[in-house]
Design a protein around this motif. Sequence first.
Motif, mmCIF file in Angstrom:
data_model
loop_
_atom_site.group_PDB
_atom_site.id
_atom_site.type_symbol
_atom_site.label_atom_id
_atom_site.label_comp_id
_atom_site.label_asym_id
_atom_site.label_seq_id
_atom_site.Cartn_x
_atom_site.Cartn_y
_atom_site.Cartn_z
ATOM 1 N N GLU A 41 0.798 -1.229 0.000
ATOM 2 C CA GLU A 41 0.000 0.000 0.000
ATOM 3 C C GLU A 41 0.834 1.285 0.000
ATOM 4 O OE1 GLU A 41 -3.238 1.194 -0.664
ATOM 5 O OE2 GLU A 41 -3.366 -0.926 -1.089
ATOM 6 N N PRO A 42 1.876 1.416 0.839
ATOM 7 C CA PRO A 42 2.655 2.667 0.815
ATOM 8 C C PRO A 42 3.374 2.912 -0.513
ATOM 9 C CG PRO A 42 3.155 1.412 2.799
ATOM 10 C CD PRO A 42 2.319 0.537 1.913
ATOM 11 N N PHE A 43 3.540 1.872 -1.321
ATOM 12 C CA PHE A 43 4.237 2.008 -2.601
ATOM 13 C C PHE A 43 3.284 2.268 -3.763
ATOM 14 C CE2 PHE A 43 7.007 -0.653 0.009
ATOM 15 C CZ PHE A 43 8.190 0.055 -0.077
ATOM 16 N N HIS A 44 1.967 2.196 -3.533
ATOM 17 C CA HIS A 44 0.994 2.329 -4.617
ATOM 18 C C HIS A 44 1.191 3.649 -5.362
ATOM 19 C CE1 HIS A 44 -2.542 1.798 -6.994
ATOM 20 N NE2 HIS A 44 -3.055 2.935 -6.560
ATOM 21 N N MET A 45 1.338 3.548 -6.689
ATOM 22 C CA MET A 45 1.528 4.680 -7.598
ATOM 23 C C MET A 45 2.880 5.375 -7.431
ATOM 24 S SD MET A 45 -1.145 4.608 -9.499
ATOM 25 C CE MET A 45 -1.142 6.148 -10.363
ATOM 26 N N LYS A 46 3.787 4.792 -6.680
ATOM 27 C CA LYS A 46 5.119 5.367 -6.493
ATOM 28 C C LYS A 46 6.105 4.648 -7.426
ATOM 29 C CE LYS A 46 4.514 7.791 -2.415
ATOM 30 N NZ LYS A 46 3.350 7.407 -1.826
ATOM 31 N N TYR A 47 7.122 5.378 -7.844
ATOM 32 C CA TYR A 47 8.170 4.796 -8.676
ATOM 33 C C TYR A 47 9.296 4.278 -7.796
ATOM 34 C CZ TYR A 47 6.045 6.459 -12.946
ATOM 35 O OH TYR A 47 5.190 6.648 -13.986
ATOM 36 N N VAL A 48 9.777 3.085 -8.111
ATOM 37 C CA VAL A 48 10.883 2.476 -7.383
ATOM 38 C C VAL A 48 11.858 1.880 -8.400
ATOM 39 C CG1 VAL A 48 9.481 1.913 -5.353
ATOM 40 C CG2 VAL A 48 9.773 0.216 -7.153
ATOM 41 N N ILE A 49 13.053 1.610 -7.925
ATOM 42 C CA ILE A 49 14.053 0.907 -8.728
ATOM 43 C C ILE A 49 14.084 -0.538 -8.244
ATOM 44 C CG2 ILE A 49 16.500 0.736 -9.333
ATOM 45 C CD1 ILE A 49 15.169 3.233 -10.463
ATOM 46 N N LEU A 50 13.992 -1.475 -9.184
ATOM 47 C CA LEU A 50 14.055 -2.904 -8.883
ATOM 48 C C LEU A 50 15.208 -3.498 -9.690
ATOM 49 C CD1 LEU A 50 10.254 -3.607 -9.299
ATOM 50 C CD2 LEU A 50 11.487 -3.449 -7.135
ATOM 51 N N GLN A 51 15.806 -4.534 -9.162
ATOM 52 C CA GLN A 51 16.921 -5.166 -9.855
ATOM 53 C C GLN A 51 16.821 -6.667 -9.692
ATOM 54 O OE1 GLN A 51 20.670 -3.043 -9.556
ATOM 55 N NE2 GLN A 51 21.690 -4.985 -9.121
ATOM 56 N N GLY A 52 17.052 -7.406 -10.767
ATOM 57 C CA GLY A 52 16.983 -8.854 -10.678
ATOM 58 C C GLY A 52 17.120 -9.513 -12.034
#
Length: 153
Positions: A41-52
């Motif tokens: 929920e706190p990440f909803h509509m937020k941009y993040v960097i993911l790596q994998g």
Amino acid sequence: MKPSLLAAGTFLGLPLLCLTLALPVFAEEPMTIGAIREDPEPFHMKYVILQGTLKDVQALEPYYLASGAGCYGAYLLTLEDETGSLPIAVLGICGVPTIRTAPASAGDRVRIRAQILAPGRLGSFYGIDRRPIPGANPDALHAVASEITFLHP
């Protein structure tokens, strides 16, 4: 202010301004998928960097916006890190019929800038018959990619 002082201030201020504007780009550390899955929920509509590592890449049929514009070249992928996996959509190019194949394939190591969508918060992708496309409207946690960078193994 004397012109020579103004020029000196501009000469010193411009690089400082550029450095300040560039800092957020370098400061973003990748989030773990597990941290997002734990409480999305706190990440909803937020941009993040993911790596994998990409585990699955699947091309989608063209879809249509409510305006009737067709979108082409969309695909779905699954990103996996040491803490879990996350489905990620790459949106199509809308308005102009075009062929675009997924530039990534299973096994590629990538860094993705993506917008997180919490469960049950996605709109619908519609086919030419104006019905939702099966499998393209997940109710689970997922993300929409805005940038994909390939990493060397």
